[in-house]
Design a protein around this motif. Structure first.
Motif, PDB file in Angstrom:
ATOM      1  N   THR A   1       0.843  -1.195   0.000  1.00  0.00           N
ATOM      2  CA  THR A   1       0.000   0.000   0.000  1.00  0.00           C
ATOM      3  C   THR A   1       0.878   1.244   0.000  1.00  0.00           C
ATOM      4  O   THR A   1       1.664   1.461   0.920  1.00  0.00           O
ATOM      5  CB  THR A   1      -0.918   0.022   1.235  1.00  0.00           C
ATOM      6  OG1 THR A   1      -1.725  -1.164   1.236  1.00  0.00           O
ATOM      7  CG2 THR A   1      -1.815   1.253   1.209  1.00  0.00           C
TER       8      THR A   1
ATOM      9  N   LYS B   1       0.494   5.445  -0.717  1.00  0.00           N
ATOM     10  CA  LYS B   1      -0.418   6.546  -0.960  1.00  0.00           C
ATOM     11  C   LYS B   1       0.077   7.409  -2.125  1.00  0.00           C
ATOM     12  O   LYS B   1       1.275   7.559  -2.330  1.00  0.00           O
ATOM     13  CB  LYS B   1      -0.545   7.417   0.297  1.00  0.00           C
ATOM     14  CG  LYS B   1      -1.142   6.678   1.484  1.00  0.00           C
ATOM     15  CD  LYS B   1      -1.175   7.587   2.708  1.00  0.00           C
ATOM     16  CE  LYS B   1      -1.716   6.842   3.921  1.00  0.00           C
ATOM     17  NZ  LYS B   1      -1.685   7.698   5.137  1.00  0.00           N
ATOM     18  N   GLU B   2      -0.880   7.956  -2.874  1.00  0.00           N
ATOM     19  CA  GLU B   2      -0.518   8.877  -3.942  1.00  0.00           C
ATOM     20  C   GLU B   2       0.032  10.165  -3.350  1.00  0.00           C
ATOM     21  O   GLU B   2      -0.449  10.650  -2.321  1.00  0.00           O
ATOM     22  CB  GLU B   2      -1.730   9.182  -4.819  1.00  0.00           C
ATOM     23  CG  GLU B   2      -2.218   7.988  -5.630  1.00  0.00           C
ATOM     24  CD  GLU B   2      -3.327   8.379  -6.583  1.00  0.00           C
ATOM     25  OE1 GLU B   2      -3.635   9.594  -6.653  1.00  0.00           O
ATOM     26  OE2 GLU B   2      -3.889   7.497  -7.250  1.00  0.00           O
ATOM     27  N   LYS B   3       1.036  10.718  -4.000  1.00  0.00           N
ATOM     28  CA  LYS B   3       1.657  11.940  -3.505  1.00  0.00           C
ATOM     29  C   LYS B   3       2.209  12.716  -4.696  1.00  0.00           C
ATOM     30  O   LYS B   3       2.802  12.130  -5.605  1.00  0.00           O
ATOM     31  CB  LYS B   3       2.786  11.613  -2.514  1.00  0.00           C
ATOM     32  CG  LYS B   3       3.467  12.828  -1.930  1.00  0.00           C
ATOM     33  CD  LYS B   3       4.569  12.423  -0.965  1.00  0.00           C
ATOM     34  CE  LYS B   3       5.294  13.631  -0.427  1.00  0.00           C
ATOM     35  NZ  LYS B   3       6.400  13.244   0.494  1.00  0.00           N
TER      36      LYS B   3
END
Length: 672
Positions: A145, A147-149
Motif C-alpha cells: 500500500t 499513498k498517492e503523492k
C-alpha cells in the motif's frame, strides 16, 4: 506429455511465469504446470524439471524430490526498455524498490543492481516503513500500500520479474531440448530481456552495434556455454559464420570438442585480454571467460575477425562517447515563468533548428549550460553527442590537446596510439565551450580556423580531419570589452556571436524565485515548510550566486533537520544582503571603478569610439575641439581620460583618416 513444474509462493508469479514459458514450449510435448508448496510430495511421473521462484523454495522442494530431477532457481530480469528507463532515472534521482516484505524488496534491489543500476541509487522499502522515506521514483512489486503523492512516480510490476535468459538456456540444456534455441519465440524473448550478468549485457550491446555496421565489414560472434563440461547453449549467426559451423554441429557439444584450438587457453579463462589464433586459414581474435550463476559456471566467448579489429577500438570509443555525452535538459525543464525568462526560452527555441553558432552570455549560475543542452535536444542533432568543455579549467597545452586531439608521441606522456579530440568526438553533434572568455589568445586562432574550415589537425599531426560540429559558447564576461582590450579576437567574436542570447540573473527575475525554490526543494526531497517572513527574506535577498545560491541555502536548511523553518534559521549570508543593499553595493563598485579609471587613465570598452563621438559633437556645436575640451566633454558624460591618453587616441584616429588635426585654433575636426 512431459511436465515442468513451477513452484512459487505467489499466484501472480505463477501467472507471470506461465505467460513467459507457454509460448516458448508451444507445439512441443512439454506442458507447464503451477504447483503449490503444500503438494510438494506428490510429483508426477513424467516430471522432467522444476523451476523455483527463489533459493529458499528450491532448497525446500529438493528435499522431497526423487533423484535425477533438476531443480533450477529462477534468475529474474526485466525488459530492456524498462531497464534503460531506470538507468536514465538513476542518473537524476534515487529509486525505491517496494514490496510487501523487506526480504522480497531487498532481493528485487539486488536484481536491479545486477542489471546495471548503480548500487547507491536504489533503496529497499516495504509496507510498514515510513512512506516519507520513499524516493521520488518507486518500482512496485507485489502489492504494498503506497499513498498517492505529488511528485512521486510509481512504476507497478505485475510479478517479481521475467525469467532470465541464462535460466532458460540452463533449463533447455538440462532437459535435452537445446534445439528450441533456434525457435523464433525463444530468440525474440532473448532480444526483449536484459541478461543479468553485466558483462554479458555489455557484450550483447556491442554485438548489436556491430550488426548495425555490418555493411562496413565488421562481424562479431558470441557464444555461451554452461556447466563444467563446456556445453554450448547459444551462438549468434556471426559466430557460426566465422567458425564455419552449423547449429547442429555445435549445440549440445563441448566448446573444446568443437574448437580444439581453445584447449591451450582453458586455464586462462577469466583473465582479461584477447587472444589471436589461426583458424581455417583466417586470423581470429577471441576472448573467453566464465561467471558463476546459481553455483553453476557459465562460459562466454566473443569471436572477432582480426581484420576488423584495427577499426573496432575507434568505433567502440565513439559508441561509448555518444552514450556518455548526452544532453539531459530540455526547455520544459528550465524553470521560470517571468516575462524575461519566457522570452529567453522562446528565442533559444527558435535558434535550435539552425546550425549557426550560439553565444550565451549571463552571470555565473544563471543557467547557461541548461540552455545549451536544451538547444541541442531541440535540434536535429539531438541524437548525436553533446560534449561540454570548460575553457578556463585547463592549462593552455592541455586544453589544446583536449580540443584538437594529438598523434602518438606528440609530447611527453602522450599515448602511443594518439587520442581523438573533442571536435572529432562531437562530430555530427554539439560542442559546448563554457567560459569561452578564458580561452588563451593563441588557441583562439586555432579555434577560429576550425570554425572557418570545418576541419581539425591533431597536435603533432599533419592529416586534415573533416568535422561537422555546432558550437555553443558561453561566458559571464563582456567579450566586446575584451576585444577592445586586446584579450579576445574580433574575428572569433563575430564567428561565435551569430545567434546571441543574454540570460538574466536571478535578481532580474525575482518573480521566479518561489517557483525555483519549490522545484529545487522537491527535487532534493526536503519536506520542511517556510514561514512567511522566511520566504519574504528569500525573495528580497540579493543573489550574487543566482540559482546556485538557492541550492546552497536549501542544502543548509535541509541539514538542520527542522520541519518548520523561520527567518532566524536562514544561513547568515541570506541575512546580510537584501535587494537594496545589493544595488547600493553594485553602484558603489561602479563608482570605485570609475574613480580608478580616472586615476590610472585606463580606458574601458569603446574608448576610441567615445573620443571620436566627442570630436563630432563638439564640432557640431561649434565649440573648440582641443584635447582639454575633449577631456572635459567626456567627464560630463561620466568617462575619465587623461590629456595624454586623449592625445594618443587622436593620433591613432588621424592615422586612420577619421579626423584632421590642425595646429593652433584650428583644433581637431572630423574628416569630411
Amino acid at each position: 506429455m512431459k511436465t515442468i513444474l513451477i513452484y512459487s509462493f505467489s499466484p501472480d508469479d505463477w501467472a507471470g511465469y506461465q505467460k513467459t514459458l507457454e509460448p516458448l514450449f508451444a507445439g512441443t510435448d512439454i506442458q507447464i504446470r503451477n504447483e503449490s508448496l503444500q503438494n510438494v510430495g506428490r510429483m508426477p511421473e513424467n516430471l522432467i524439471a522444476i523451476l523455483a521462484s527463489s533459493y529458499e523454495t528450491a532448497r525446500f522442494v529438493e528435499e522431497s524430490l526423487r533423484p535425477g530431477v533438476p531443480v533450477i532457481w529462477i534468475n529474474h530480469t526485466l525488459e530492456k526498455e524498462l531497464v534503460a528507463r531506470l538507468q536514465n532515472i538513476s542518473r537524476e534521482s534515487r529509486i525505491s524498490v517496494a514490496s510487501d516484505t523487506l526480504f522480497y524488496s531487498e532481493s528485487r534491489r539486488r536484481m536491479l543492481i545486477n542489471l546495471g543500476i548503480p548500487e547507491d541509487r536504489v533503496e529497499a522499502w516495504c509496507e510498514g516503513m515510513d512512506e516519507n522515506k520513499l524516493e521520488p521514483y518507486v518500482l512496485k512489486f507485489e502489492n504494498p500500500t503506497i499513498k498517492e503523492k505529488a511528485g512521486r512516480v510509481v512504476i507497478p510490476m505485475e510479478n517479481r520479474g521475467l525469467i532470465g535468459a541464462d535460466t532458460l538456456m540452463e533449463l533447455l540444456g538440462l532437459i535435452g531440448r537445446l534445439d528450441l534455441l533456434k525457435a523464433v519465440s525463444v530468440r525474440e524473448y532473448f532480444e526483449k530481456v536484459c541478461f543479468s550478468a553485466r558483462r554479458v549485457g555489455d557484450i550483447l550491446d556491442i554485438g548489436n552495434y556491430y550488426v548495425k555496421v555490418r555493411d562496413k565489414g565488421v562481424r562479431n560472434g558470441f557464444l555461451m556455454f554452461t556447466r563444467d563440461d563446456g556445453m554450448i547453449v547459444y551462438s549468434n549467426y556471426d559466430a557460426m559464420e566465422l567458425l564455419q559451423v552449423s547449429p547442429g554441429q555445435i549445440y549440445g557439444r563441448s566448446i573444446y570438442e568443437v574448437l580444439p584450438l581453445l584447449r591451450p587457453y582453458q586455464k586462462r579463462i577469466g583473465k582479461n585480454g584477447e587472444e589471436l589464433t589461426l583458424y581455417d586459414g583466417k586470423r581470429l581474435a577471441f576472448d573467453i571467460w566464465n561467471a558463476s550463476t546459481h553455483g553453476t559456471y557459465v562460459g562466454y566467448m566473443l569471436v572477432m575477425d582480426e581484420k576488423a579489429e584495427s577499426r573496432k577500438e575507434l568505433r567502440l570509443r565513439r559508441l561509448k562517447v555518444e552514450k556518455k555525452h548526452r544532453a539531459k535538459y530540455t526547455f520544459g525543464q528550465i524553470i521560470g515563468e517571468s516575462t524575461v525568462m519566457t522570452q529567453c526560452k522562446e528565442i533559444a527555441r527558435s535558434m535550435a533548428g539552425s546550425s549557426a553558432s550560439v553565444l550565451i552570455t549571463g552571470p555565473s549560475g544563471s543557467g547557461k549550460e541548461l540552455f545549451a543542452q536544451a538547444i541541442h535536444n531541440a535540434s536535429p542533432r539531438s541524437e548525436r553527442p553533446f560534449i561540454s568543455v570548460n575553457c578556463g579549467a585547463l592549462v593552455e597545452t592541455l586544453l589544446e590537446s583536449e580540443l584538437f586531439g594529438y598523434e602518438g608521441g606528440a609530447f611527453t606522456g602522450a599515448r602511443k596510439e594518439g587520442k581523438e579530440g573533442l571536435f572529432e568526438l562531437a562530430h555530427g553533434g554539439t560542442l559546448f565551450l563554457d567560459e569561452i572568455g578564458e580561452m588563451p589568445v593563441n588557441l583562439q586562432v586555432k579555434l577560429l580556423r576550425v570554425l572557418q574550415e570545418r576541419e581539425v589537425v591533431r597536435v603533432g599531426g599533419r592529416d586534415v580531419i573533416p568535422v561537422d560540429v555546432r558550437i555553443i559558447a558561453a561566458t559571464n564576461r563582456d567579450l566586446r570589452e575584451m576585444v577592445e582590450e586586446g584579450n579576445f579576437r574580433l574575428d572569433l567574436y563575430y564567428r561565435l556571436n551569430v545567434l546571441p542570447i543574454s540570460l538574466p540573473g536571478l535578481n532580474e527575475r525575482r518573480e521566479d524565485i518561489p517557483l525555483l525554490w519549490k522545484f529545487l526543494q522537491r527535487e532534493k526531497g526536503l519536506e520542511f515548510s517556510l514561514s512567511p517572513d522566511a520566504m519574504e527574506q528569500i525573495q528580497n535577498h540579493w543573489y550574487e550566486g543566482n540559482v546556485r545560491e538557492i541550492q546552497n541555502c536549501l542544502d543548509y536548511l535541509g541539514s538542520l533537520g527542522k520541519k518548520n523553518v523561520t527567518r532566524d534559521d536562514l544561513p547568515p549570508y541570506m541575512m546580510d544582503r537584501t535587494e537594496a543593499d545589493g544595488r547600493r553595493k553594485k553602484e558603489g563598485e561602479k563608482g570605485a571603478q570609475t574613480a580608478e579609471r580616472c586615476k590610472s587613465g585606463d580606458l574601458e570598452s569603446g574608448a576610441r569610439r567615445q573620443v571620436l563621438a566627442a570630436v563630432k559633437e563638439l564640432a557640431r556645436e561649434g565649440k573648440g575641439t582641443g584635447r582639454r575640451s575633449i577631456v572635459e566633454y567626456l567627464r560630463r558624460e561620466g568617462e575619465c581620460f587623461s590629456e595624454m591618453r586623449v592625445r594618443v587616441i587622436l593620433k591613432e584616429l588621424e592615422e586612420e583618416g577619421l579626423i584632421e588635426i590642425h595646429r593652433g585654433r584650428g583644433g581637431v575636426r572630423p574628416k569630411r
